[in-house]
Structure formats: C-alpha cells, structure tokens
Design a protein around this motif. Structure first.
Motif, PDB file in Angstrom:
ATOM      1  N   GLN A  62      16.092 -16.664 -11.970  1.00  0.00           N
ATOM      2  CA  GLN A  62      14.880 -15.918 -11.634  1.00  0.00           C
ATOM      3  C   GLN A  62      14.145 -16.631 -10.501  1.00  0.00           C
ATOM      4  OE1 GLN A  62      12.751 -15.142 -15.379  1.00  0.00           O
ATOM      5  NE2 GLN A  62      13.915 -13.238 -15.495  1.00  0.00           N
ATOM      6  N   LEU A  64      10.257 -16.464  -8.979  1.00  0.00           N
ATOM      7  CA  LEU A  64       8.934 -15.946  -9.298  1.00  0.00           C
ATOM      8  C   LEU A  64       7.983 -16.147  -8.116  1.00  0.00           C
ATOM      9  CD1 LEU A  64      10.339 -16.679 -12.070  1.00  0.00           C
ATOM     10  CD2 LEU A  64       8.048 -17.126 -12.968  1.00  0.00           C
ATOM     11  N   GLN A 103       4.765 -18.275 -18.872  1.00  0.00           N
ATOM     12  CA  GLN A 103       3.704 -18.015 -17.895  1.00  0.00           C
ATOM     13  C   GLN A 103       2.395 -17.849 -18.663  1.00  0.00           C
ATOM     14  OE1 GLN A 103       6.144 -14.791 -17.277  1.00  0.00           O
ATOM     15  NE2 GLN A 103       7.552 -16.504 -17.140  1.00  0.00           N
ATOM     16  N   LEU A 112       2.695 -10.837 -10.769  1.00  0.00           N
ATOM     17  CA  LEU A 112       3.875 -11.685 -10.619  1.00  0.00           C
ATOM     18  C   LEU A 112       5.073 -10.804 -10.291  1.00  0.00           C
ATOM     19  CD1 LEU A 112       5.176 -14.551 -10.978  1.00  0.00           C
ATOM     20  CD2 LEU A 112       5.692 -13.843 -13.335  1.00  0.00           C
ATOM     21  N   VAL A 114       9.146 -10.857  -9.850  1.00  0.00           N
ATOM     22  CA  VAL A 114      10.301 -11.660 -10.220  1.00  0.00           C
ATOM     23  C   VAL A 114      11.562 -10.991  -9.683  1.00  0.00           C
ATOM     24  CG1 VAL A 114      11.633 -12.668 -12.118  1.00  0.00           C
ATOM     25  CG2 VAL A 114       9.143 -12.411 -12.337  1.00  0.00           C
TER      26      VAL A 114
END
Lengths: 142, 142
Positions: A62, A64, A103, A112, A114
């Motif tokens: 991932q 972010l 988070q 956010l 991702v």
C-alpha cells in the motif's frame, strides 16, 4: 514474505510543484510509487478519535497519501512500533506486506488516498495481532 | 486513436461504503478503473477562478476523482462540449485519449486525484485546440 526478506515501511517524497496557480504532487510507477496499482481507494469523513486499519497484509503493498488534512500512521514491522504524521500531499508512506498498520488522529476533513497493489481480498488480511507476531515477528538471535 | 475508434469520457461510480465511522470509495483496475495506472497525481490549492488543464492526450487515459471539495470538468470529444461537476469521492470521470479537458470552478480546498495510464510525457500533450480539432475532430458525414 518471511521476516528475513521483509523491508520496512518508509516515507517517500513525491515529485511536487507548489505554485500560486495551484499545486501538483505526482508519483510515477517505478519511481516514487514502488509497485503497479491494482486498486485505489479513498478514506474520508472519519470521525475524530476513530482509528482505522489495525491489520497487516500478506501480499498487498500500500502507498498512503494524505491529500487533505492530516492523520497519524502507527506501524509495527515485527520488531517494534514506528509512527509518522501524514499532513500534506507531497509525501507518501509505502507499507509493504507484513507490516501492521493503524491510522488515527484524523483531522476534520482528512482525506487519505491509498494505492494498493492488489484488488480487495479478505484472505490477504491478518487482523489478529498475535497471529501477525507469529507470522511476521522477528525471531531474536541466539 | 482515430476519431472513429475513440470513445467518450464518462462518469463511473466507485464502490463506496458511506458509514458513520468513516467512508471508503474504491476503484479496482479492470472494474471501475478501466486501465492500469502508470502514475497518480494530486492537484490542490488551486485558486478560485484559475482553470487547469486545457489540453488533450494522444495516448494517456486519465481517471479523475474529486476527493475533497468540488470542481467542474468541461470536455470536448471532437464533436461537442460536455460538462460534469465532480463533488464527492464516490464517482470518477474517465477521460480517454483524444478528449480535450479543462477543470474549473474549484471550491476552496478542492483536491483532485488523477490516475493516469502513462508516466508524464510532454510529447503526449496536444495543447493547441485547433490542432486537437484537426487530430480528433469529427468529420461530418457527406
């Protein structure tokens, strides 16, 4: 991934142009973005004090980016906890597989984005911390 | 792309879960997101009344999501102008190659996330509208 092959999470600067007519931050696959995305998702309207995440992935990478507002990411790499504040679009946090991430502390209006290397797959999640430690925890040298 | 092969831009609903503990909108490659990203970028802090874009791409696909605030996208498909307001993270606008696009009317704090099929390449841009019409404009039937 086995603990010995695993790399940690890290902050990566995007290529950014901050200008009075508007700003742009970019991540190119193979440069700032270290994998090809198979999925993108947006997390938003998270109430103050509501943590998100709390799991690791077996295979999924991932990346972010806090594109509006701010939040804090805590992650555990199998040895110890780390922490970073994401508070602007010029930086991304690469979380490879085998890292436990949470988070928290979303500011009002925090957004956010991702990028994930894989489509959603429930079986890729490790959602129990003890199981995570057994799978990805460091074995002390003897 | 030639005019006859070209498809228009279109709005695509993301897979979204709007919940009190926070909302999530997702686009998976091959499903909501009709190409594999080679680059992502974020456009933000655009002053009111400052349009962005004003070009077409020869090969690059783009997928636009307004993840915070709102903006208006005008696009020309070689035949006529179209317009859409992007004002939430649950929808994306797919702009294939050969479409002229402009973003305008950004709200304060508007953040646009763009997934692009290709890395940045100045040679992929068509930034002159007359040239665009010559390359991608529809030829009326005779």
């Amino acid at each position: 991934v086995s603990p010995s092959e695993k790399s940690g999470a890290r902050l990566i600067a995007l290529t950014s142009a901050v200008e009075s007519r508007g700003s742009l931050s970019a991540a190119t696959v193979g440069a700032e973005l270290p994998f090809t995305p198979g999925r993108m998702f947006v997390v938003y309207d998270v109430p103050a004090g509501e943590p998100r995440g709390g799991h690791a992935h077996r295979a999924c990478h991932q990346f972010l980016v806090a594109v509006h507002g701010s939040l804090v990411v805590d992650w555990h790499d199998g040895s110890r906890w780390h922490e970073a504040s994401l508070d602007n679009p010029t930086v991304g946090l690469h979380i490879p597989p085998g890292i436990w991430g949470v988070q928290r502390a979303h500011s009002p209006g925090a957004v956010l984005v991702v990028m994930a290397s894989h489509p959603y797959d429930r079986a890729d999640y490790v959602s129990d911390f003890d199981e995570f430690c057994g799978l990805f925890g460091s074995v002390p040298d003897r």
